[in-house]
Every structure is written in structure tokens, then in C-alpha cells.
Write a protein that holds these residues in place. Structure first.
Motif, PDB file in Angstrom:
ATOM      1  N   GLY A 160       0.839  -1.316  -0.200  1.00 25.54           N
ATOM      2  CA  GLY A 160       0.386   0.147   0.160  1.00 25.54           C
ATOM      3  C   GLY A 160       1.099   1.360   0.197  1.00 25.54           C
ATOM      4  N   LEU A 161       0.547   1.965  -0.875  1.00 22.84           N
ATOM      5  CA  LEU A 161       1.603   3.288  -0.993  1.00 22.84           C
ATOM      6  C   LEU A 161       1.940   4.015   0.505  1.00 22.84           C
ATOM      7  CD1 LEU A 161       3.500   4.641  -3.363  1.00 22.84           C
ATOM      8  CD2 LEU A 161       0.665   5.867  -4.018  1.00 22.84           C
ATOM      9  N   LYS A 162       2.224   4.686   0.565  1.00 27.89           N
ATOM     10  CA  LYS A 162       2.303   4.886   2.135  1.00 27.89           C
ATOM     11  C   LYS A 162       1.467   6.613   2.061  1.00 27.89           C
ATOM     12  CE  LYS A 162       6.676   3.177   3.778  1.00 27.89           C
ATOM     13  NZ  LYS A 162       7.605   3.454   4.394  1.00 27.89           N
ATOM     14  N   LYS A 163       1.917   7.413   0.950  1.00 24.21           N
ATOM     15  CA  LYS A 163       1.326   8.690   0.109  1.00 24.21           C
ATOM     16  C   LYS A 163      -0.579   8.579   0.400  1.00 24.21           C
ATOM     17  CE  LYS A 163       1.471   9.251  -4.905  1.00 24.21           C
ATOM     18  NZ  LYS A 163       2.536  10.277  -4.776  1.00 24.21           N
ATOM     19  N   SER A 164      -0.375   7.477   0.215  1.00 25.50           N
ATOM     20  CA  SER A 164      -2.118   7.877   0.323  1.00 25.50           C
ATOM     21  C   SER A 164      -3.233   6.484   1.764  1.00 25.50           C
ATOM     22  CB  SER A 164      -2.546   5.811  -1.203  1.00 25.50           C
ATOM     23  OG  SER A 164      -1.980   6.634  -2.684  1.00 25.50           O
ATOM     24  N   PHE A 165      -2.177   5.645   2.437  1.00 27.30           N
ATOM     25  CA  PHE A 165      -2.710   5.083   3.503  1.00 27.30           C
ATOM     26  C   PHE A 165      -1.781   5.694   4.166  1.00 27.30           C
ATOM     27  CE2 PHE A 165      -3.431   1.637   0.244  1.00 27.30           C
ATOM     28  CZ  PHE A 165      -4.322   1.356   0.353  1.00 27.30           C
ATOM     29  N   GLY A 166      -2.357   5.999   6.123  1.00 29.43           N
ATOM     30  CA  GLY A 166      -1.084   5.625   7.022  1.00 29.43           C
ATOM     31  C   GLY A 166      -1.053   4.715   6.990  1.00 29.43           C
ATOM     32  N   PHE A 167      -0.512   4.552   8.377  1.00 24.43           N
ATOM     33  CA  PHE A 167      -0.236   2.571   8.631  1.00 24.43           C
ATOM     34  C   PHE A 167      -1.187   2.486   8.992  1.00 24.43           C
ATOM     35  CE2 PHE A 167       2.525  -0.824  11.309  1.00 24.43           C
ATOM     36  CZ  PHE A 167       2.638  -1.382  10.525  1.00 24.43           C
ATOM     37  N   GLU A 168      -1.947   2.873  10.430  1.00 27.31           N
ATOM     38  CA  GLU A 168      -2.730   2.136  10.527  1.00 27.31           C
ATOM     39  C   GLU A 168      -4.001   2.175  10.040  1.00 27.31           C
ATOM     40  OE1 GLU A 168      -2.852   0.678  13.821  1.00 27.31           O
ATOM     41  OE2 GLU A 168      -0.801   1.090  13.616  1.00 27.31           O
ATOM     42  N   GLU A 169      -3.945   3.006   8.871  1.00 22.82           N
ATOM     43  CA  GLU A 169      -5.602   2.849   8.278  1.00 22.82           C
ATOM     44  C   GLU A 169      -5.055   1.417   7.201  1.00 22.82           C
ATOM     45  OE1 GLU A 169      -6.976   5.449   4.024  1.00 22.82           O
ATOM     46  OE2 GLU A 169      -5.328   6.292   5.186  1.00 22.82           O
ATOM     47  N   PHE A 170      -3.907   1.143   7.048  1.00 21.41           N
ATOM     48  CA  PHE A 170      -3.102   0.736   5.826  1.00 21.41           C
ATOM     49  C   PHE A 170      -3.330  -1.005   6.315  1.00 21.41           C
ATOM     50  CE2 PHE A 170       0.082  -2.695   3.839  1.00 21.41           C
ATOM     51  CZ  PHE A 170      -0.894  -2.567   3.034  1.00 21.41           C
ATOM     52  N   ARG A 171      -3.080  -0.970   7.717  1.00 20.51           N
ATOM     53  CA  ARG A 171      -3.162  -2.099   8.842  1.00 20.51           C
ATOM     54  C   ARG A 171      -4.842  -2.893   9.340  1.00 20.51           C
ATOM     55  NH1 ARG A 171       0.126  -4.999  11.913  1.00 20.51           N
ATOM     56  NH2 ARG A 171      -0.735  -5.158  13.482  1.00 20.51           N
ATOM     57  N   LYS A 172      -5.481  -1.343   9.380  1.00 20.00           N
ATOM     58  CA  LYS A 172      -6.785  -1.523   9.485  1.00 20.00           C
ATOM     59  C   LYS A 172      -8.338  -2.509   7.867  1.00 20.00           C
ATOM     60  CE  LYS A 172     -11.536   1.056  10.343  1.00 20.00           C
ATOM     61  NZ  LYS A 172     -12.098   2.445  10.960  1.00 20.00           N
ATOM     62  N   LEU A 173      -6.967  -1.715   7.355  1.00 25.30           N
ATOM     63  CA  LEU A 173      -8.161  -2.119   6.076  1.00 25.30           C
ATOM     64  C   LEU A 173      -7.172  -3.579   6.195  1.00 25.30           C
ATOM     65  CD1 LEU A 173      -8.780  -2.736   2.369  1.00 25.30           C
ATOM     66  CD2 LEU A 173      -6.078  -1.683   2.046  1.00 25.30           C
ATOM     67  N   LEU A 174      -6.034  -4.407   6.555  1.00 32.81           N
ATOM     68  CA  LEU A 174      -5.832  -6.013   6.518  1.00 32.81           C
ATOM     69  C   LEU A 174      -6.466  -7.040   7.346  1.00 32.81           C
ATOM     70  CD1 LEU A 174      -2.563  -5.450   5.773  1.00 32.81           C
ATOM     71  CD2 LEU A 174      -4.262  -5.828   4.100  1.00 32.81           C
ATOM     72  N   LYS A 175      -7.166  -6.454   8.252  1.00 36.10           N
ATOM     73  CA  LYS A 175      -7.802  -7.002   9.291  1.00 36.10           C
ATOM     74  C   LYS A 175      -9.158  -7.558   8.789  1.00 36.10           C
ATOM     75  CE  LYS A 175     -10.692  -5.541  14.133  1.00 36.10           C
ATOM     76  NZ  LYS A 175     -10.077  -4.661  15.220  1.00 36.10           N
ATOM     77  N   GLY A 176      -9.557  -8.557   9.340  1.00 43.08           N
ATOM     78  CA  GLY A 176     -10.352  -9.846   8.330  1.00 43.08           C
ATOM     79  C   GLY A 176      -9.533 -10.307   7.715  1.00 43.08           C
ATOM     80  N   PHE A 177      -8.103 -10.589   7.659  1.00 46.85           N
ATOM     81  CA  PHE A 177      -7.646 -10.722   6.485  1.00 46.85           C
ATOM     82  C   PHE A 177      -6.655 -11.799   7.331  1.00 46.85           C
ATOM     83  CE2 PHE A 177      -9.293  -8.345   4.159  1.00 46.85           C
ATOM     84  CZ  PHE A 177      -9.890  -8.678   3.038  1.00 46.85           C
ATOM     85  N   SER A 178      -6.659 -13.046   7.053  1.00 49.77           N
ATOM     86  CA  SER A 178      -5.290 -13.661   7.745  1.00 49.77           C
ATOM     87  C   SER A 178      -3.555 -13.100   7.680  1.00 49.77           C
ATOM     88  CB  SER A 178      -5.392 -15.029   7.812  1.00 49.77           C
ATOM     89  OG  SER A 178      -4.368 -15.115   8.636  1.00 49.77           O
ATOM     90  N   LEU A 179      -3.639 -12.269   8.865  1.00 46.90           N
ATOM     91  CA  LEU A 179      -3.049 -10.791   8.245  1.00 46.90           C
ATOM     92  C   LEU A 179      -1.498 -11.885   9.158  1.00 46.90           C
ATOM     93  CD1 LEU A 179      -0.878  -8.921   7.849  1.00 46.90           C
ATOM     94  CD2 LEU A 179      -2.083  -7.705   9.686  1.00 46.90           C
ATOM     95  N   GLU A 180      -0.887 -11.873   8.950  1.00 44.34           N
ATOM     96  CA  GLU A 180       0.820 -12.641   9.121  1.00 44.34           C
ATOM     97  C   GLU A 180       2.048 -11.731   9.994  1.00 44.34           C
ATOM     98  OE1 GLU A 180       4.016 -15.955   7.152  1.00 44.34           O
ATOM     99  OE2 GLU A 180       2.103 -16.240   7.318  1.00 44.34           O
ATOM    100  N   LYS A 181       2.170 -10.400   8.950  1.00 43.61           N
ATOM    101  CA  LYS A 181       3.706  -9.688   8.918  1.00 43.61           C
ATOM    102  C   LYS A 181       3.447  -8.492   8.074  1.00 43.61           C
ATOM    103  CE  LYS A 181       7.954  -8.566  10.242  1.00 43.61           C
ATOM    104  NZ  LYS A 181       8.970  -9.205  11.353  1.00 43.61           N
ATOM    105  N   VAL A 182       3.516  -7.047   8.928  1.00 43.61           N
ATOM    106  CA  VAL A 182       3.138  -6.120   8.005  1.00 43.61           C
ATOM    107  C   VAL A 182       4.885  -4.879   8.172  1.00 43.61           C
ATOM    108  CG1 VAL A 182       1.983  -3.862   7.743  1.00 43.61           C
ATOM    109  CG2 VAL A 182       0.837  -5.383   8.585  1.00 43.61           C
TER     110      VAL A 182
END
Length: 185
Positions: A148-170
Motif C-alpha cells: 500500500g502506497l504510503k502517500k495513500s494510506f497511513g500505517f494504521e489505515e493500511f493495517r485496518k484495511l487488512l483486518k479480517g484477513f489472516s495477517l502474518e506480518k506488515v
């Protein structure tokens, strides 16, 4: 009805943008994209029997690293011109290139071992829909690597987008313009 039109207008704008910039894409973004791909491949440890899907494959930069190392390589992009650049560049390599919408992938459920989406999500009207579609075509416990492009997503916003998926690492690496996430199908 207006929301649906807005979605397709955004997709058409993206398609036109990449159609127009296809010939110069690698000059503009090639080095940056290669850094992301090299990092992704260090993390993944691909197996020769793997089937790979690159959603939003662009000019096929990822396949320069992969095509001879995996069983099946498939790239999907909505831009005809960018796929033509990929075809020209990958001539002689065993890669399937398909023009398709990332939100409606033309594949059956659970067929890919690894799915990539590098610098794609910020271009999508509904990134969570795109992620669900990628998960649909990924095998159970497949690796799904997205950025996710940093200028489009904040870090927490990107992590929130991935919520509900089996996230291994960011990863939030200083030298990359994107966050990188590894999900499991």
C-alpha cells in the motif's frame, strides 16, 4: 446507481492513466518497483511447483524475477497498453498475461499458491473488495503479498484495511514508498 458509476469512472481513469504511461512506466517507477519485488521475494521463498498470480502486473517486472523459477506465472491488469509492454518485454518467457479487472478475476476459487498485488490497492475503489477477490483465488494457506502506497494510506489505515484477513506480518521499511503485508489465504 451513482456509486456504481463512480466506481467504474475511477477504474476507467486508472486504465486510461496506465494506457497513456505504459511506454515510460519502467523509466518512471521501475527501480522503485524492483525494490519492492526483491524484498517480497526474500520474504516468500517460492517453490518451483508454485503457481503465481500478479494482480495489477503492469509491465511484468515481477516476472523478470520469476518466470523460470515457478510452475505457472499469470499476470492480470486492466490496462491493454501496459499488458502490451509486458508482452513485448517478456517475449520468450512462459507467462500468461490477461486483461481483467482485479475485482472480478477470471479464475476459479483456490487455484494459486502465491498472489501478489504490488502498488495496486490505492488504485482500487474498494481495496477490501479487491483483497477478498485475491483471497478467493488463493489456495488455502497460500501467501498473499500486498503493498500500500504510503502517500495513500497511513500505517494504521493500511493495517485496518487488512483486518479480517489472516495477517502474518506488515513491514514499514524506510527505503520503500509502500507498506508491505503478508497475508495467508
Amino acid at each position: 446507481m451513482g456509486a456504481i458509476l463512480g466506481v467504474w469512472e475511477k477504474k476507467l481513469d486508472i486504465m486510461r492513466h496506465y494506457d497513456a504511461s505504459a511506454r515510460v512506466y519502467d523509466l518512471q517507477y521501475g527501480q522503485e518497483q524492483r525494490m519492492k519485488m526483491e524484498f517480497a521475494l526474500k520474504v516468500l521463498h517460492l517453490k518451483p511447483e508454485s503457481s503465481i498470480l500478479d494482480v495489477g502486473c503492469g509491465t511484468g517486472l515481477l516476472f523478470e524475477y520469476l518466470s523460470d523459477k515457478v510452475r505457472i506465472s499469470v499476470g492480470v491488469d486492466i490496462s491493454k497498453n501496459i499488458l502490451m509492454e509486458a508482452k513485448r518485454k517478456l517475449k520468450g518467457k512462459d507467462v500468461f498475461l490477461i486483461r481483467a479487472d482485479a475485482d472480478y478475476l477470471p479464475f476459479p476459487n483456490e487455484i494459486f499458491d502465491v498472489v501478489f498485488a504490488i502498488t495496486l490497492l490505492q488504485n482500487m475503489p474498494s481495496p477490501s473488495m479487491t483483497l477478498r477477490e485475491m483471497r478467493r483465488v488463493a489456495k488455502l494457506r497460500a501467501s498473499i503479498l500486498v503493498t500500500g502506497l504510503k502517500k495513500s494510506f497511513g500505517f494504521e489505515e493500511f493495517r485496518k484495511l487488512l483486518k479480517g484477513f489472516s495477517l502474518e506480518k506488515v513491514w514499514n521499511l524506510e527505503d520503500l514508498k509502500d507498506y508491505v503485508a503478508l497475508l495467508r489465504g
